[in-house]
Design a protein around this motif. Structure first.
Motif, PDB file in Angstrom:
ATOM      1  N   LEU A   1     -34.590  46.314 -16.547  1.00  0.00           N
ATOM      2  CA  LEU A   1     -35.669  46.197 -15.569  1.00  0.00           C
ATOM      3  C   LEU A   1     -35.293  45.205 -14.475  1.00  0.00           C
ATOM      4  O   LEU A   1     -35.437  45.490 -13.282  1.00  0.00           O
ATOM      5  CB  LEU A   1     -36.963  45.760 -16.264  1.00  0.00           C
ATOM      6  N   PHE A   2     -34.793  44.031 -14.877  1.00  0.00           N
ATOM      7  CA  PHE A   2     -34.396  43.034 -13.881  1.00  0.00           C
ATOM      8  C   PHE A   2     -33.196  43.487 -13.058  1.00  0.00           C
ATOM      9  O   PHE A   2     -33.104  43.209 -11.862  1.00  0.00           O
ATOM     10  CB  PHE A   2     -34.125  41.677 -14.542  1.00  0.00           C
ATOM     11  N   LEU A   3     -32.266  44.202 -13.678  1.00  0.00           N
ATOM     12  CA  LEU A   3     -31.134  44.749 -12.923  1.00  0.00           C
ATOM     13  C   LEU A   3     -31.616  45.778 -11.905  1.00  0.00           C
ATOM     14  O   LEU A   3     -31.105  45.836 -10.782  1.00  0.00           O
ATOM     15  CB  LEU A   3     -30.109  45.374 -13.875  1.00  0.00           C
ATOM     16  N   GLY A   4     -32.602  46.580 -12.290  1.00  0.00           N
ATOM     17  CA  GLY A   4     -33.163  47.561 -11.354  1.00  0.00           C
ATOM     18  C   GLY A   4     -33.859  46.887 -10.182  1.00  0.00           C
ATOM     19  O   GLY A   4     -33.721  47.315  -9.032  1.00  0.00           O
ATOM     20  N   LEU A   5     -34.592  45.826 -10.464  1.00  0.00           N
ATOM     21  CA  LEU A   5     -35.240  45.081  -9.379  1.00  0.00           C
ATOM     22  C   LEU A   5     -34.219  44.428  -8.465  1.00  0.00           C
ATOM     23  O   LEU A   5     -34.378  44.402  -7.248  1.00  0.00           O
ATOM     24  CB  LEU A   5     -36.201  44.038  -9.960  1.00  0.00           C
ATOM     25  N   MET A   6     -33.151  43.888  -9.048  1.00  0.00           N
ATOM     26  CA  MET A   6     -32.088  43.282  -8.243  1.00  0.00           C
ATOM     27  C   MET A   6     -31.405  44.353  -7.385  1.00  0.00           C
ATOM     28  O   MET A   6     -31.108  44.128  -6.207  1.00  0.00           O
ATOM     29  CB  MET A   6     -31.057  42.593  -9.139  1.00  0.00           C
ATOM     30  N   GLY A   7     -31.189  45.524  -7.962  1.00  0.00           N
ATOM     31  CA  GLY A   7     -30.585  46.618  -7.205  1.00  0.00           C
ATOM     32  C   GLY A   7     -31.455  47.058  -6.053  1.00  0.00           C
ATOM     33  O   GLY A   7     -30.968  47.349  -4.961  1.00  0.00           O
ATOM     34  N   ALA A   8     -32.767  47.101  -6.275  1.00  0.00           N
ATOM     35  CA  ALA A   8     -33.693  47.475  -5.202  1.00  0.00           C
ATOM     36  C   ALA A   8     -33.626  46.465  -4.064  1.00  0.00           C
ATOM     37  O   ALA A   8     -33.637  46.827  -2.886  1.00  0.00           O
ATOM     38  CB  ALA A   8     -35.111  47.581  -5.733  1.00  0.00           C
ATOM     39  N   PHE A   9     -33.533  45.180  -4.403  1.00  0.00           N
ATOM     40  CA  PHE A   9     -33.430  44.151  -3.369  1.00  0.00           C
ATOM     41  C   PHE A   9     -32.128  44.271  -2.589  1.00  0.00           C
ATOM     42  O   PHE A   9     -32.112  44.174  -1.362  1.00  0.00           O
ATOM     43  CB  PHE A   9     -33.541  42.758  -3.985  1.00  0.00           C
ATOM     44  N   VAL A  10     -31.023  44.510  -3.293  1.00  0.00           N
ATOM     45  CA  VAL A  10     -29.720  44.660  -2.622  1.00  0.00           C
ATOM     46  C   VAL A  10     -29.745  45.863  -1.692  1.00  0.00           C
ATOM     47  O   VAL A  10     -29.281  45.788  -0.546  1.00  0.00           O
ATOM     48  CB  VAL A  10     -28.579  44.778  -3.662  1.00  0.00           C
ATOM     49  N   LEU A  11     -30.301  46.970  -2.148  1.00  0.00           N
ATOM     50  CA  LEU A  11     -30.361  48.165  -1.310  1.00  0.00           C
ATOM     51  C   LEU A  11     -31.290  47.965  -0.119  1.00  0.00           C
ATOM     52  O   LEU A  11     -31.032  48.476   0.965  1.00  0.00           O
ATOM     53  CB  LEU A  11     -30.789  49.370  -2.134  1.00  0.00           C
ATOM     54  N   PHE A  12     -32.367  47.190  -0.292  1.00  0.00           N
ATOM     55  CA  PHE A  12     -33.245  46.856   0.825  1.00  0.00           C
ATOM     56  C   PHE A  12     -32.483  46.040   1.867  1.00  0.00           C
ATOM     57  O   PHE A  12     -32.584  46.305   3.070  1.00  0.00           O
ATOM     58  CB  PHE A  12     -34.468  46.079   0.324  1.00  0.00           C
TER      59      PHE A  12
END
Length: 98
Positions: free
Chosen positions: A52-63
């Motif tokens: 879950l935290f990796l997915g949130l971090m990935g969303a931030f990086v892609l943003f």
């Protein structure tokens, strides 16, 4: 768009604007981020909370990547009167109006 350009050939203000970003670059960065995060999750034997935290971090990086690509957006312009085509940077055109 808040600015209006003129055609360099016929001085017409009837311009068709098309905004584009580099889609192949964005797709390859998106895939690379997902692969890296997946490898990190598997290598640390991640629990659902870690994923879950990796997915949130990935969303931030892609943003952040998307915002960076928005700055480098290209405007493709076509004069509707004479058919002349040219490209310009979106930021350069917006800076001209200020």
């Amino acid at each position: 768009m808040s600015f209006q350009q003129k055609c360099a050939k016929c001085r017409s203000k009837k311009i068709d604007f098309t905004e584009t970003i580099n889609r192949p670059l964005y797709i390859s960065i998106y895939a690379a981020v997902l692969v890296v995060l997946g490898v990190i999750g598997v290598s640390v034997k991640g629990t659902p909370v870690i994923f879950l935290f990796l997915g949130l971090m990935g969303a931030f990086v892609l943003f952040a990547v998307r915002m960076h690509l928005e700055k480098k957006k290209i405007l493709k312009c076509v004069c509707l009167d004479c058919g002349e085509r040219w490209q310009t940077a979106a930021n350069a055109a917006q800076k001209q109006t200020k």
